[in-house]
Design an enzyme around this catalytic site. Structure first.
Site, PDB file in Angstrom:
ATOM      1  N   TYR A 115     -12.966   8.467  17.717  1.00  0.00           N
ATOM      2  CA  TYR A 115     -14.107   7.955  16.932  1.00  0.00           C
ATOM      3  C   TYR A 115     -13.745   6.891  16.961  1.00  0.00           C
ATOM      4  O   TYR A 115     -14.796   5.793  16.446  1.00  0.00           O
ATOM      5  CB  TYR A 115     -13.695   8.317  15.483  1.00  0.00           C
ATOM      6  CG  TYR A 115     -14.244   9.055  15.157  1.00  0.00           C
ATOM      7  CD1 TYR A 115     -15.338   9.799  15.005  1.00  0.00           C
ATOM      8  CD2 TYR A 115     -13.404  10.675  15.350  1.00  0.00           C
ATOM      9  CE1 TYR A 115     -15.627  10.875  13.689  1.00  0.00           C
ATOM     10  CE2 TYR A 115     -13.316  12.094  14.949  1.00  0.00           C
ATOM     11  CZ  TYR A 115     -14.928  12.165  14.644  1.00  0.00           C
ATOM     12  OH  TYR A 115     -15.244  13.838  13.999  1.00  0.00           O
ATOM     13  N   GLU A 131     -16.048   3.252   8.169  1.00  0.00           N
ATOM     14  CA  GLU A 131     -16.701   4.161   8.527  1.00  0.00           C
ATOM     15  C   GLU A 131     -17.074   5.316   7.742  1.00  0.00           C
ATOM     16  O   GLU A 131     -16.004   6.071   6.523  1.00  0.00           O
ATOM     17  CB  GLU A 131     -16.136   4.574   9.771  1.00  0.00           C
ATOM     18  CG  GLU A 131     -17.010   3.404  10.245  1.00  0.00           C
ATOM     19  CD  GLU A 131     -16.585   3.419  11.716  1.00  0.00           C
ATOM     20  OE1 GLU A 131     -16.137   2.600  12.869  1.00  0.00           O
ATOM     21  OE2 GLU A 131     -15.804   4.546  11.849  1.00  0.00           O
ATOM     22  N   TYR A 175      -9.236  -9.531  10.230  1.00  0.00           N
ATOM     23  CA  TYR A 175     -10.142 -10.728   9.281  1.00  0.00           C
ATOM     24  C   TYR A 175      -9.448 -12.025   9.402  1.00  0.00           C
ATOM     25  O   TYR A 175      -9.984 -13.224   8.739  1.00  0.00           O
ATOM     26  CB  TYR A 175      -8.535 -10.421   8.225  1.00  0.00           C
ATOM     27  CG  TYR A 175      -8.217  -9.105   8.065  1.00  0.00           C
ATOM     28  CD1 TYR A 175      -9.700  -8.608   6.477  1.00  0.00           C
ATOM     29  CD2 TYR A 175      -7.149  -7.703   8.337  1.00  0.00           C
ATOM     30  CE1 TYR A 175      -9.527  -7.324   6.826  1.00  0.00           C
ATOM     31  CE2 TYR A 175      -7.658  -6.563   7.431  1.00  0.00           C
ATOM     32  CZ  TYR A 175      -8.794  -6.021   6.611  1.00  0.00           C
ATOM     33  OH  TYR A 175      -8.696  -5.366   6.139  1.00  0.00           O
ATOM     34  N   HIS A 180      -1.444   0.860   5.486  1.00  0.00           N
ATOM     35  CA  HIS A 180      -2.022   1.462   6.583  1.00  0.00           C
ATOM     36  C   HIS A 180      -1.684   3.129   6.677  1.00  0.00           C
ATOM     37  O   HIS A 180      -0.563   3.503   7.593  1.00  0.00           O
ATOM     38  CB  HIS A 180      -3.055   1.716   8.067  1.00  0.00           C
ATOM     39  CG  HIS A 180      -3.850   0.407   7.806  1.00  0.00           C
ATOM     40  ND1 HIS A 180      -4.402   0.006   8.897  1.00  0.00           N
ATOM     41  CD2 HIS A 180      -4.105  -0.428   6.527  1.00  0.00           C
ATOM     42  CE1 HIS A 180      -5.338  -1.518   8.666  1.00  0.00           C
ATOM     43  NE2 HIS A 180      -5.171  -1.066   6.729  1.00  0.00           N
ATOM     44  N   GLN A 199       0.562  -1.236  -0.017  1.00  0.00           N
ATOM     45  CA  GLN A 199      -0.104   0.086  -0.150  1.00  0.00           C
ATOM     46  C   GLN A 199       0.727   1.175   0.235  1.00  0.00           C
ATOM     47  O   GLN A 199       0.127   2.434  -0.302  1.00  0.00           O
ATOM     48  CB  GLN A 199      -0.599   0.378   1.079  1.00  0.00           C
ATOM     49  CG  GLN A 199      -1.960  -1.162   1.106  1.00  0.00           C
ATOM     50  CD  GLN A 199      -2.821  -1.414   2.653  1.00  0.00           C
ATOM     51  OE1 GLN A 199      -3.255  -0.267   3.848  1.00  0.00           O
ATOM     52  NE2 GLN A 199      -3.190  -2.034   2.649  1.00  0.00           N
TER      53      GLN A 199
END
Length: 362
Positions: free
Chosen positions: A244, A234, A255, A140, A78
């Site tokens: 949050y 979300e 997972y 991430h 990523q």
């Protein structure tokens, strides 16, 4: 209580919703395109996650050579080059802002920088912020940039995947959003500034991996969306200093199938405006302001990777009013969705031979 679970109320399938548009290919040949910015002269900038900043001319022709002057980001899984965004005063002060993964496999994190775009090259390159601590792995990063009306900017970040508990630690940047002045300095009124042990750049905390952010100027609202684990993606209405909940509260599971938390909400933590379970893997976020699709005006658009769609989140007076599932006919992972200056909606597809697409009325 969660304010709306729109998976149940008001969803229209794409077969019912796509009859009034056509999708055109602007250009192909993009290596995992991640972000798009519209230049005032009709040209466009596109980042490729593999580390290149590409220029598309006003006729839609992809220029053969990448824009020069960009450092080499850390590229793996990523990680790579992520956002490109124009300074709000670009016409008089041509800064562009970039986010990218910086470091190496065992020590890396998200970095924010800016440079001037002059004669199709980057000059005066400045590093503005690097998220801390450096973490291992290649997952991430967040990376979205949104400018706020007071000329500050918000950068979204991720929790580093293996360090999710750090999203609740105000001493670092993992699982946070940060608010900065456009020169990288810290605004005096940041919500955690002056609190002992808190990182003064933090604007909000308790996030997993935020890859969509947009400011609704009409209603003065800042929306973000973030990836859940297995379920629990979300859409959040961001508040300064808000927590949050991740990983203490979530609608998703790990997972492996293991429970992350027994709680979907907790006192003192802000619940999502809506959640997607099963996961759709939200990847980009836009607010449509054009006139070519009057029935879309003022609605949110969420691009998705796993669902291979764009979710139109209908807003009525700023209140959530249902969803439509669009563009599934492409059968492609969609990395980004953009409100174009010409009133069209633009899409980036995520593949080694990615495309920039334009959605226009029939």
């Amino acid at each position: 209580m969660v304010k709306a679970v729109l998976l149940i109320v008001g969803i229209c399938a794409s077969a019912l919703a796509h009859a009034d548009y056509r999708i055109e290919t602007v250009t192909g040949g993009l290596a995992h395109p991640w972000s798009l910015a519209f230049l005032p002269d009709g040209r466009m900038l596109v980042t490729e996650r593999t580390g290149q900043l590409r220029l598309i001319d006003a006729q839609g022709q992809l220029q053969a050579e990448p824009v020069s002057g960009l450092p080499t980001p850390f590229v793996a899984t990523q990680a790579g080059l992520m956002e490109v965004a124009l300074d709000p005063h670009f016409a008089s002060d041509p800064w562009i802002y970039l986010s990218y993964a910086h470091g190496e496999l065992d020590a890396n994190n998200t970095r924010l920088a800016r440079a001037r775009l002059v004669d199709d090259e980057l000059r005066d390159f400045q590093v503005l912020f690097t998220a801390l601590p450096a973490k291992a792995g290649a997952s991430h990063y967040g990376g979205r940039i949104v400018f706020l009306p007071d000329d500050t900017l918000l950068l979204t970040l991720g929790d580093g995947f293996d360090q999710r508990e750090q999203a609740q630690n105000p001493a670092n940047h993992l699982g946070k959003t940060v608010r900065l002045n456009r020169d990288g300095s810290v605004p005096r009124d940041n919500p955690l500034r002056g609190q002992p042990g808190a990182a003064e750049e933090i604007y909000s905390l308790g996030h997993r991996n935020i890859q969509g952010a947009v400011y609704d100027r009409q209603h003065e609202r800042l929306y973000i969306h973030e990836h859940g684990p297995k379920g629990g993606d979300e859409l959040n209405l961001l508040q300064p200093g808000g927590n949050y909940g991740w990983p203490l509260a979530s609608f998703g599971i790990d997972y492996t199938g293991a429970m992350v938390t027994p709680f979907t909400e907790l006192p003192g933590y802000l619940p999502p405006e809506l959640h997607w379970t099963p996961s759709v893997a939200p990847s980009g976020l836009a607010l449509y302001t054009g006139d070519r699709f009057p029935h879309w005006k003022g609605d949110l658009f969420v691009s998705t990777l796993a669902e291979k769609s764009v979710r139109r989140v209908r807003l009525d007076g700023g209140r959530l009013a249902g969803e439509d599932i669009l563009f599934e006919e492409l059968e492609e992972r969609i990395r980004g969705v953009y409100d174009g200056p010409d009133g069209a909606l633009y899409l980036l597809t995520d593949s080694a031979d990615g495309r920039l697409l334009r959605v226009v009325p029939l």
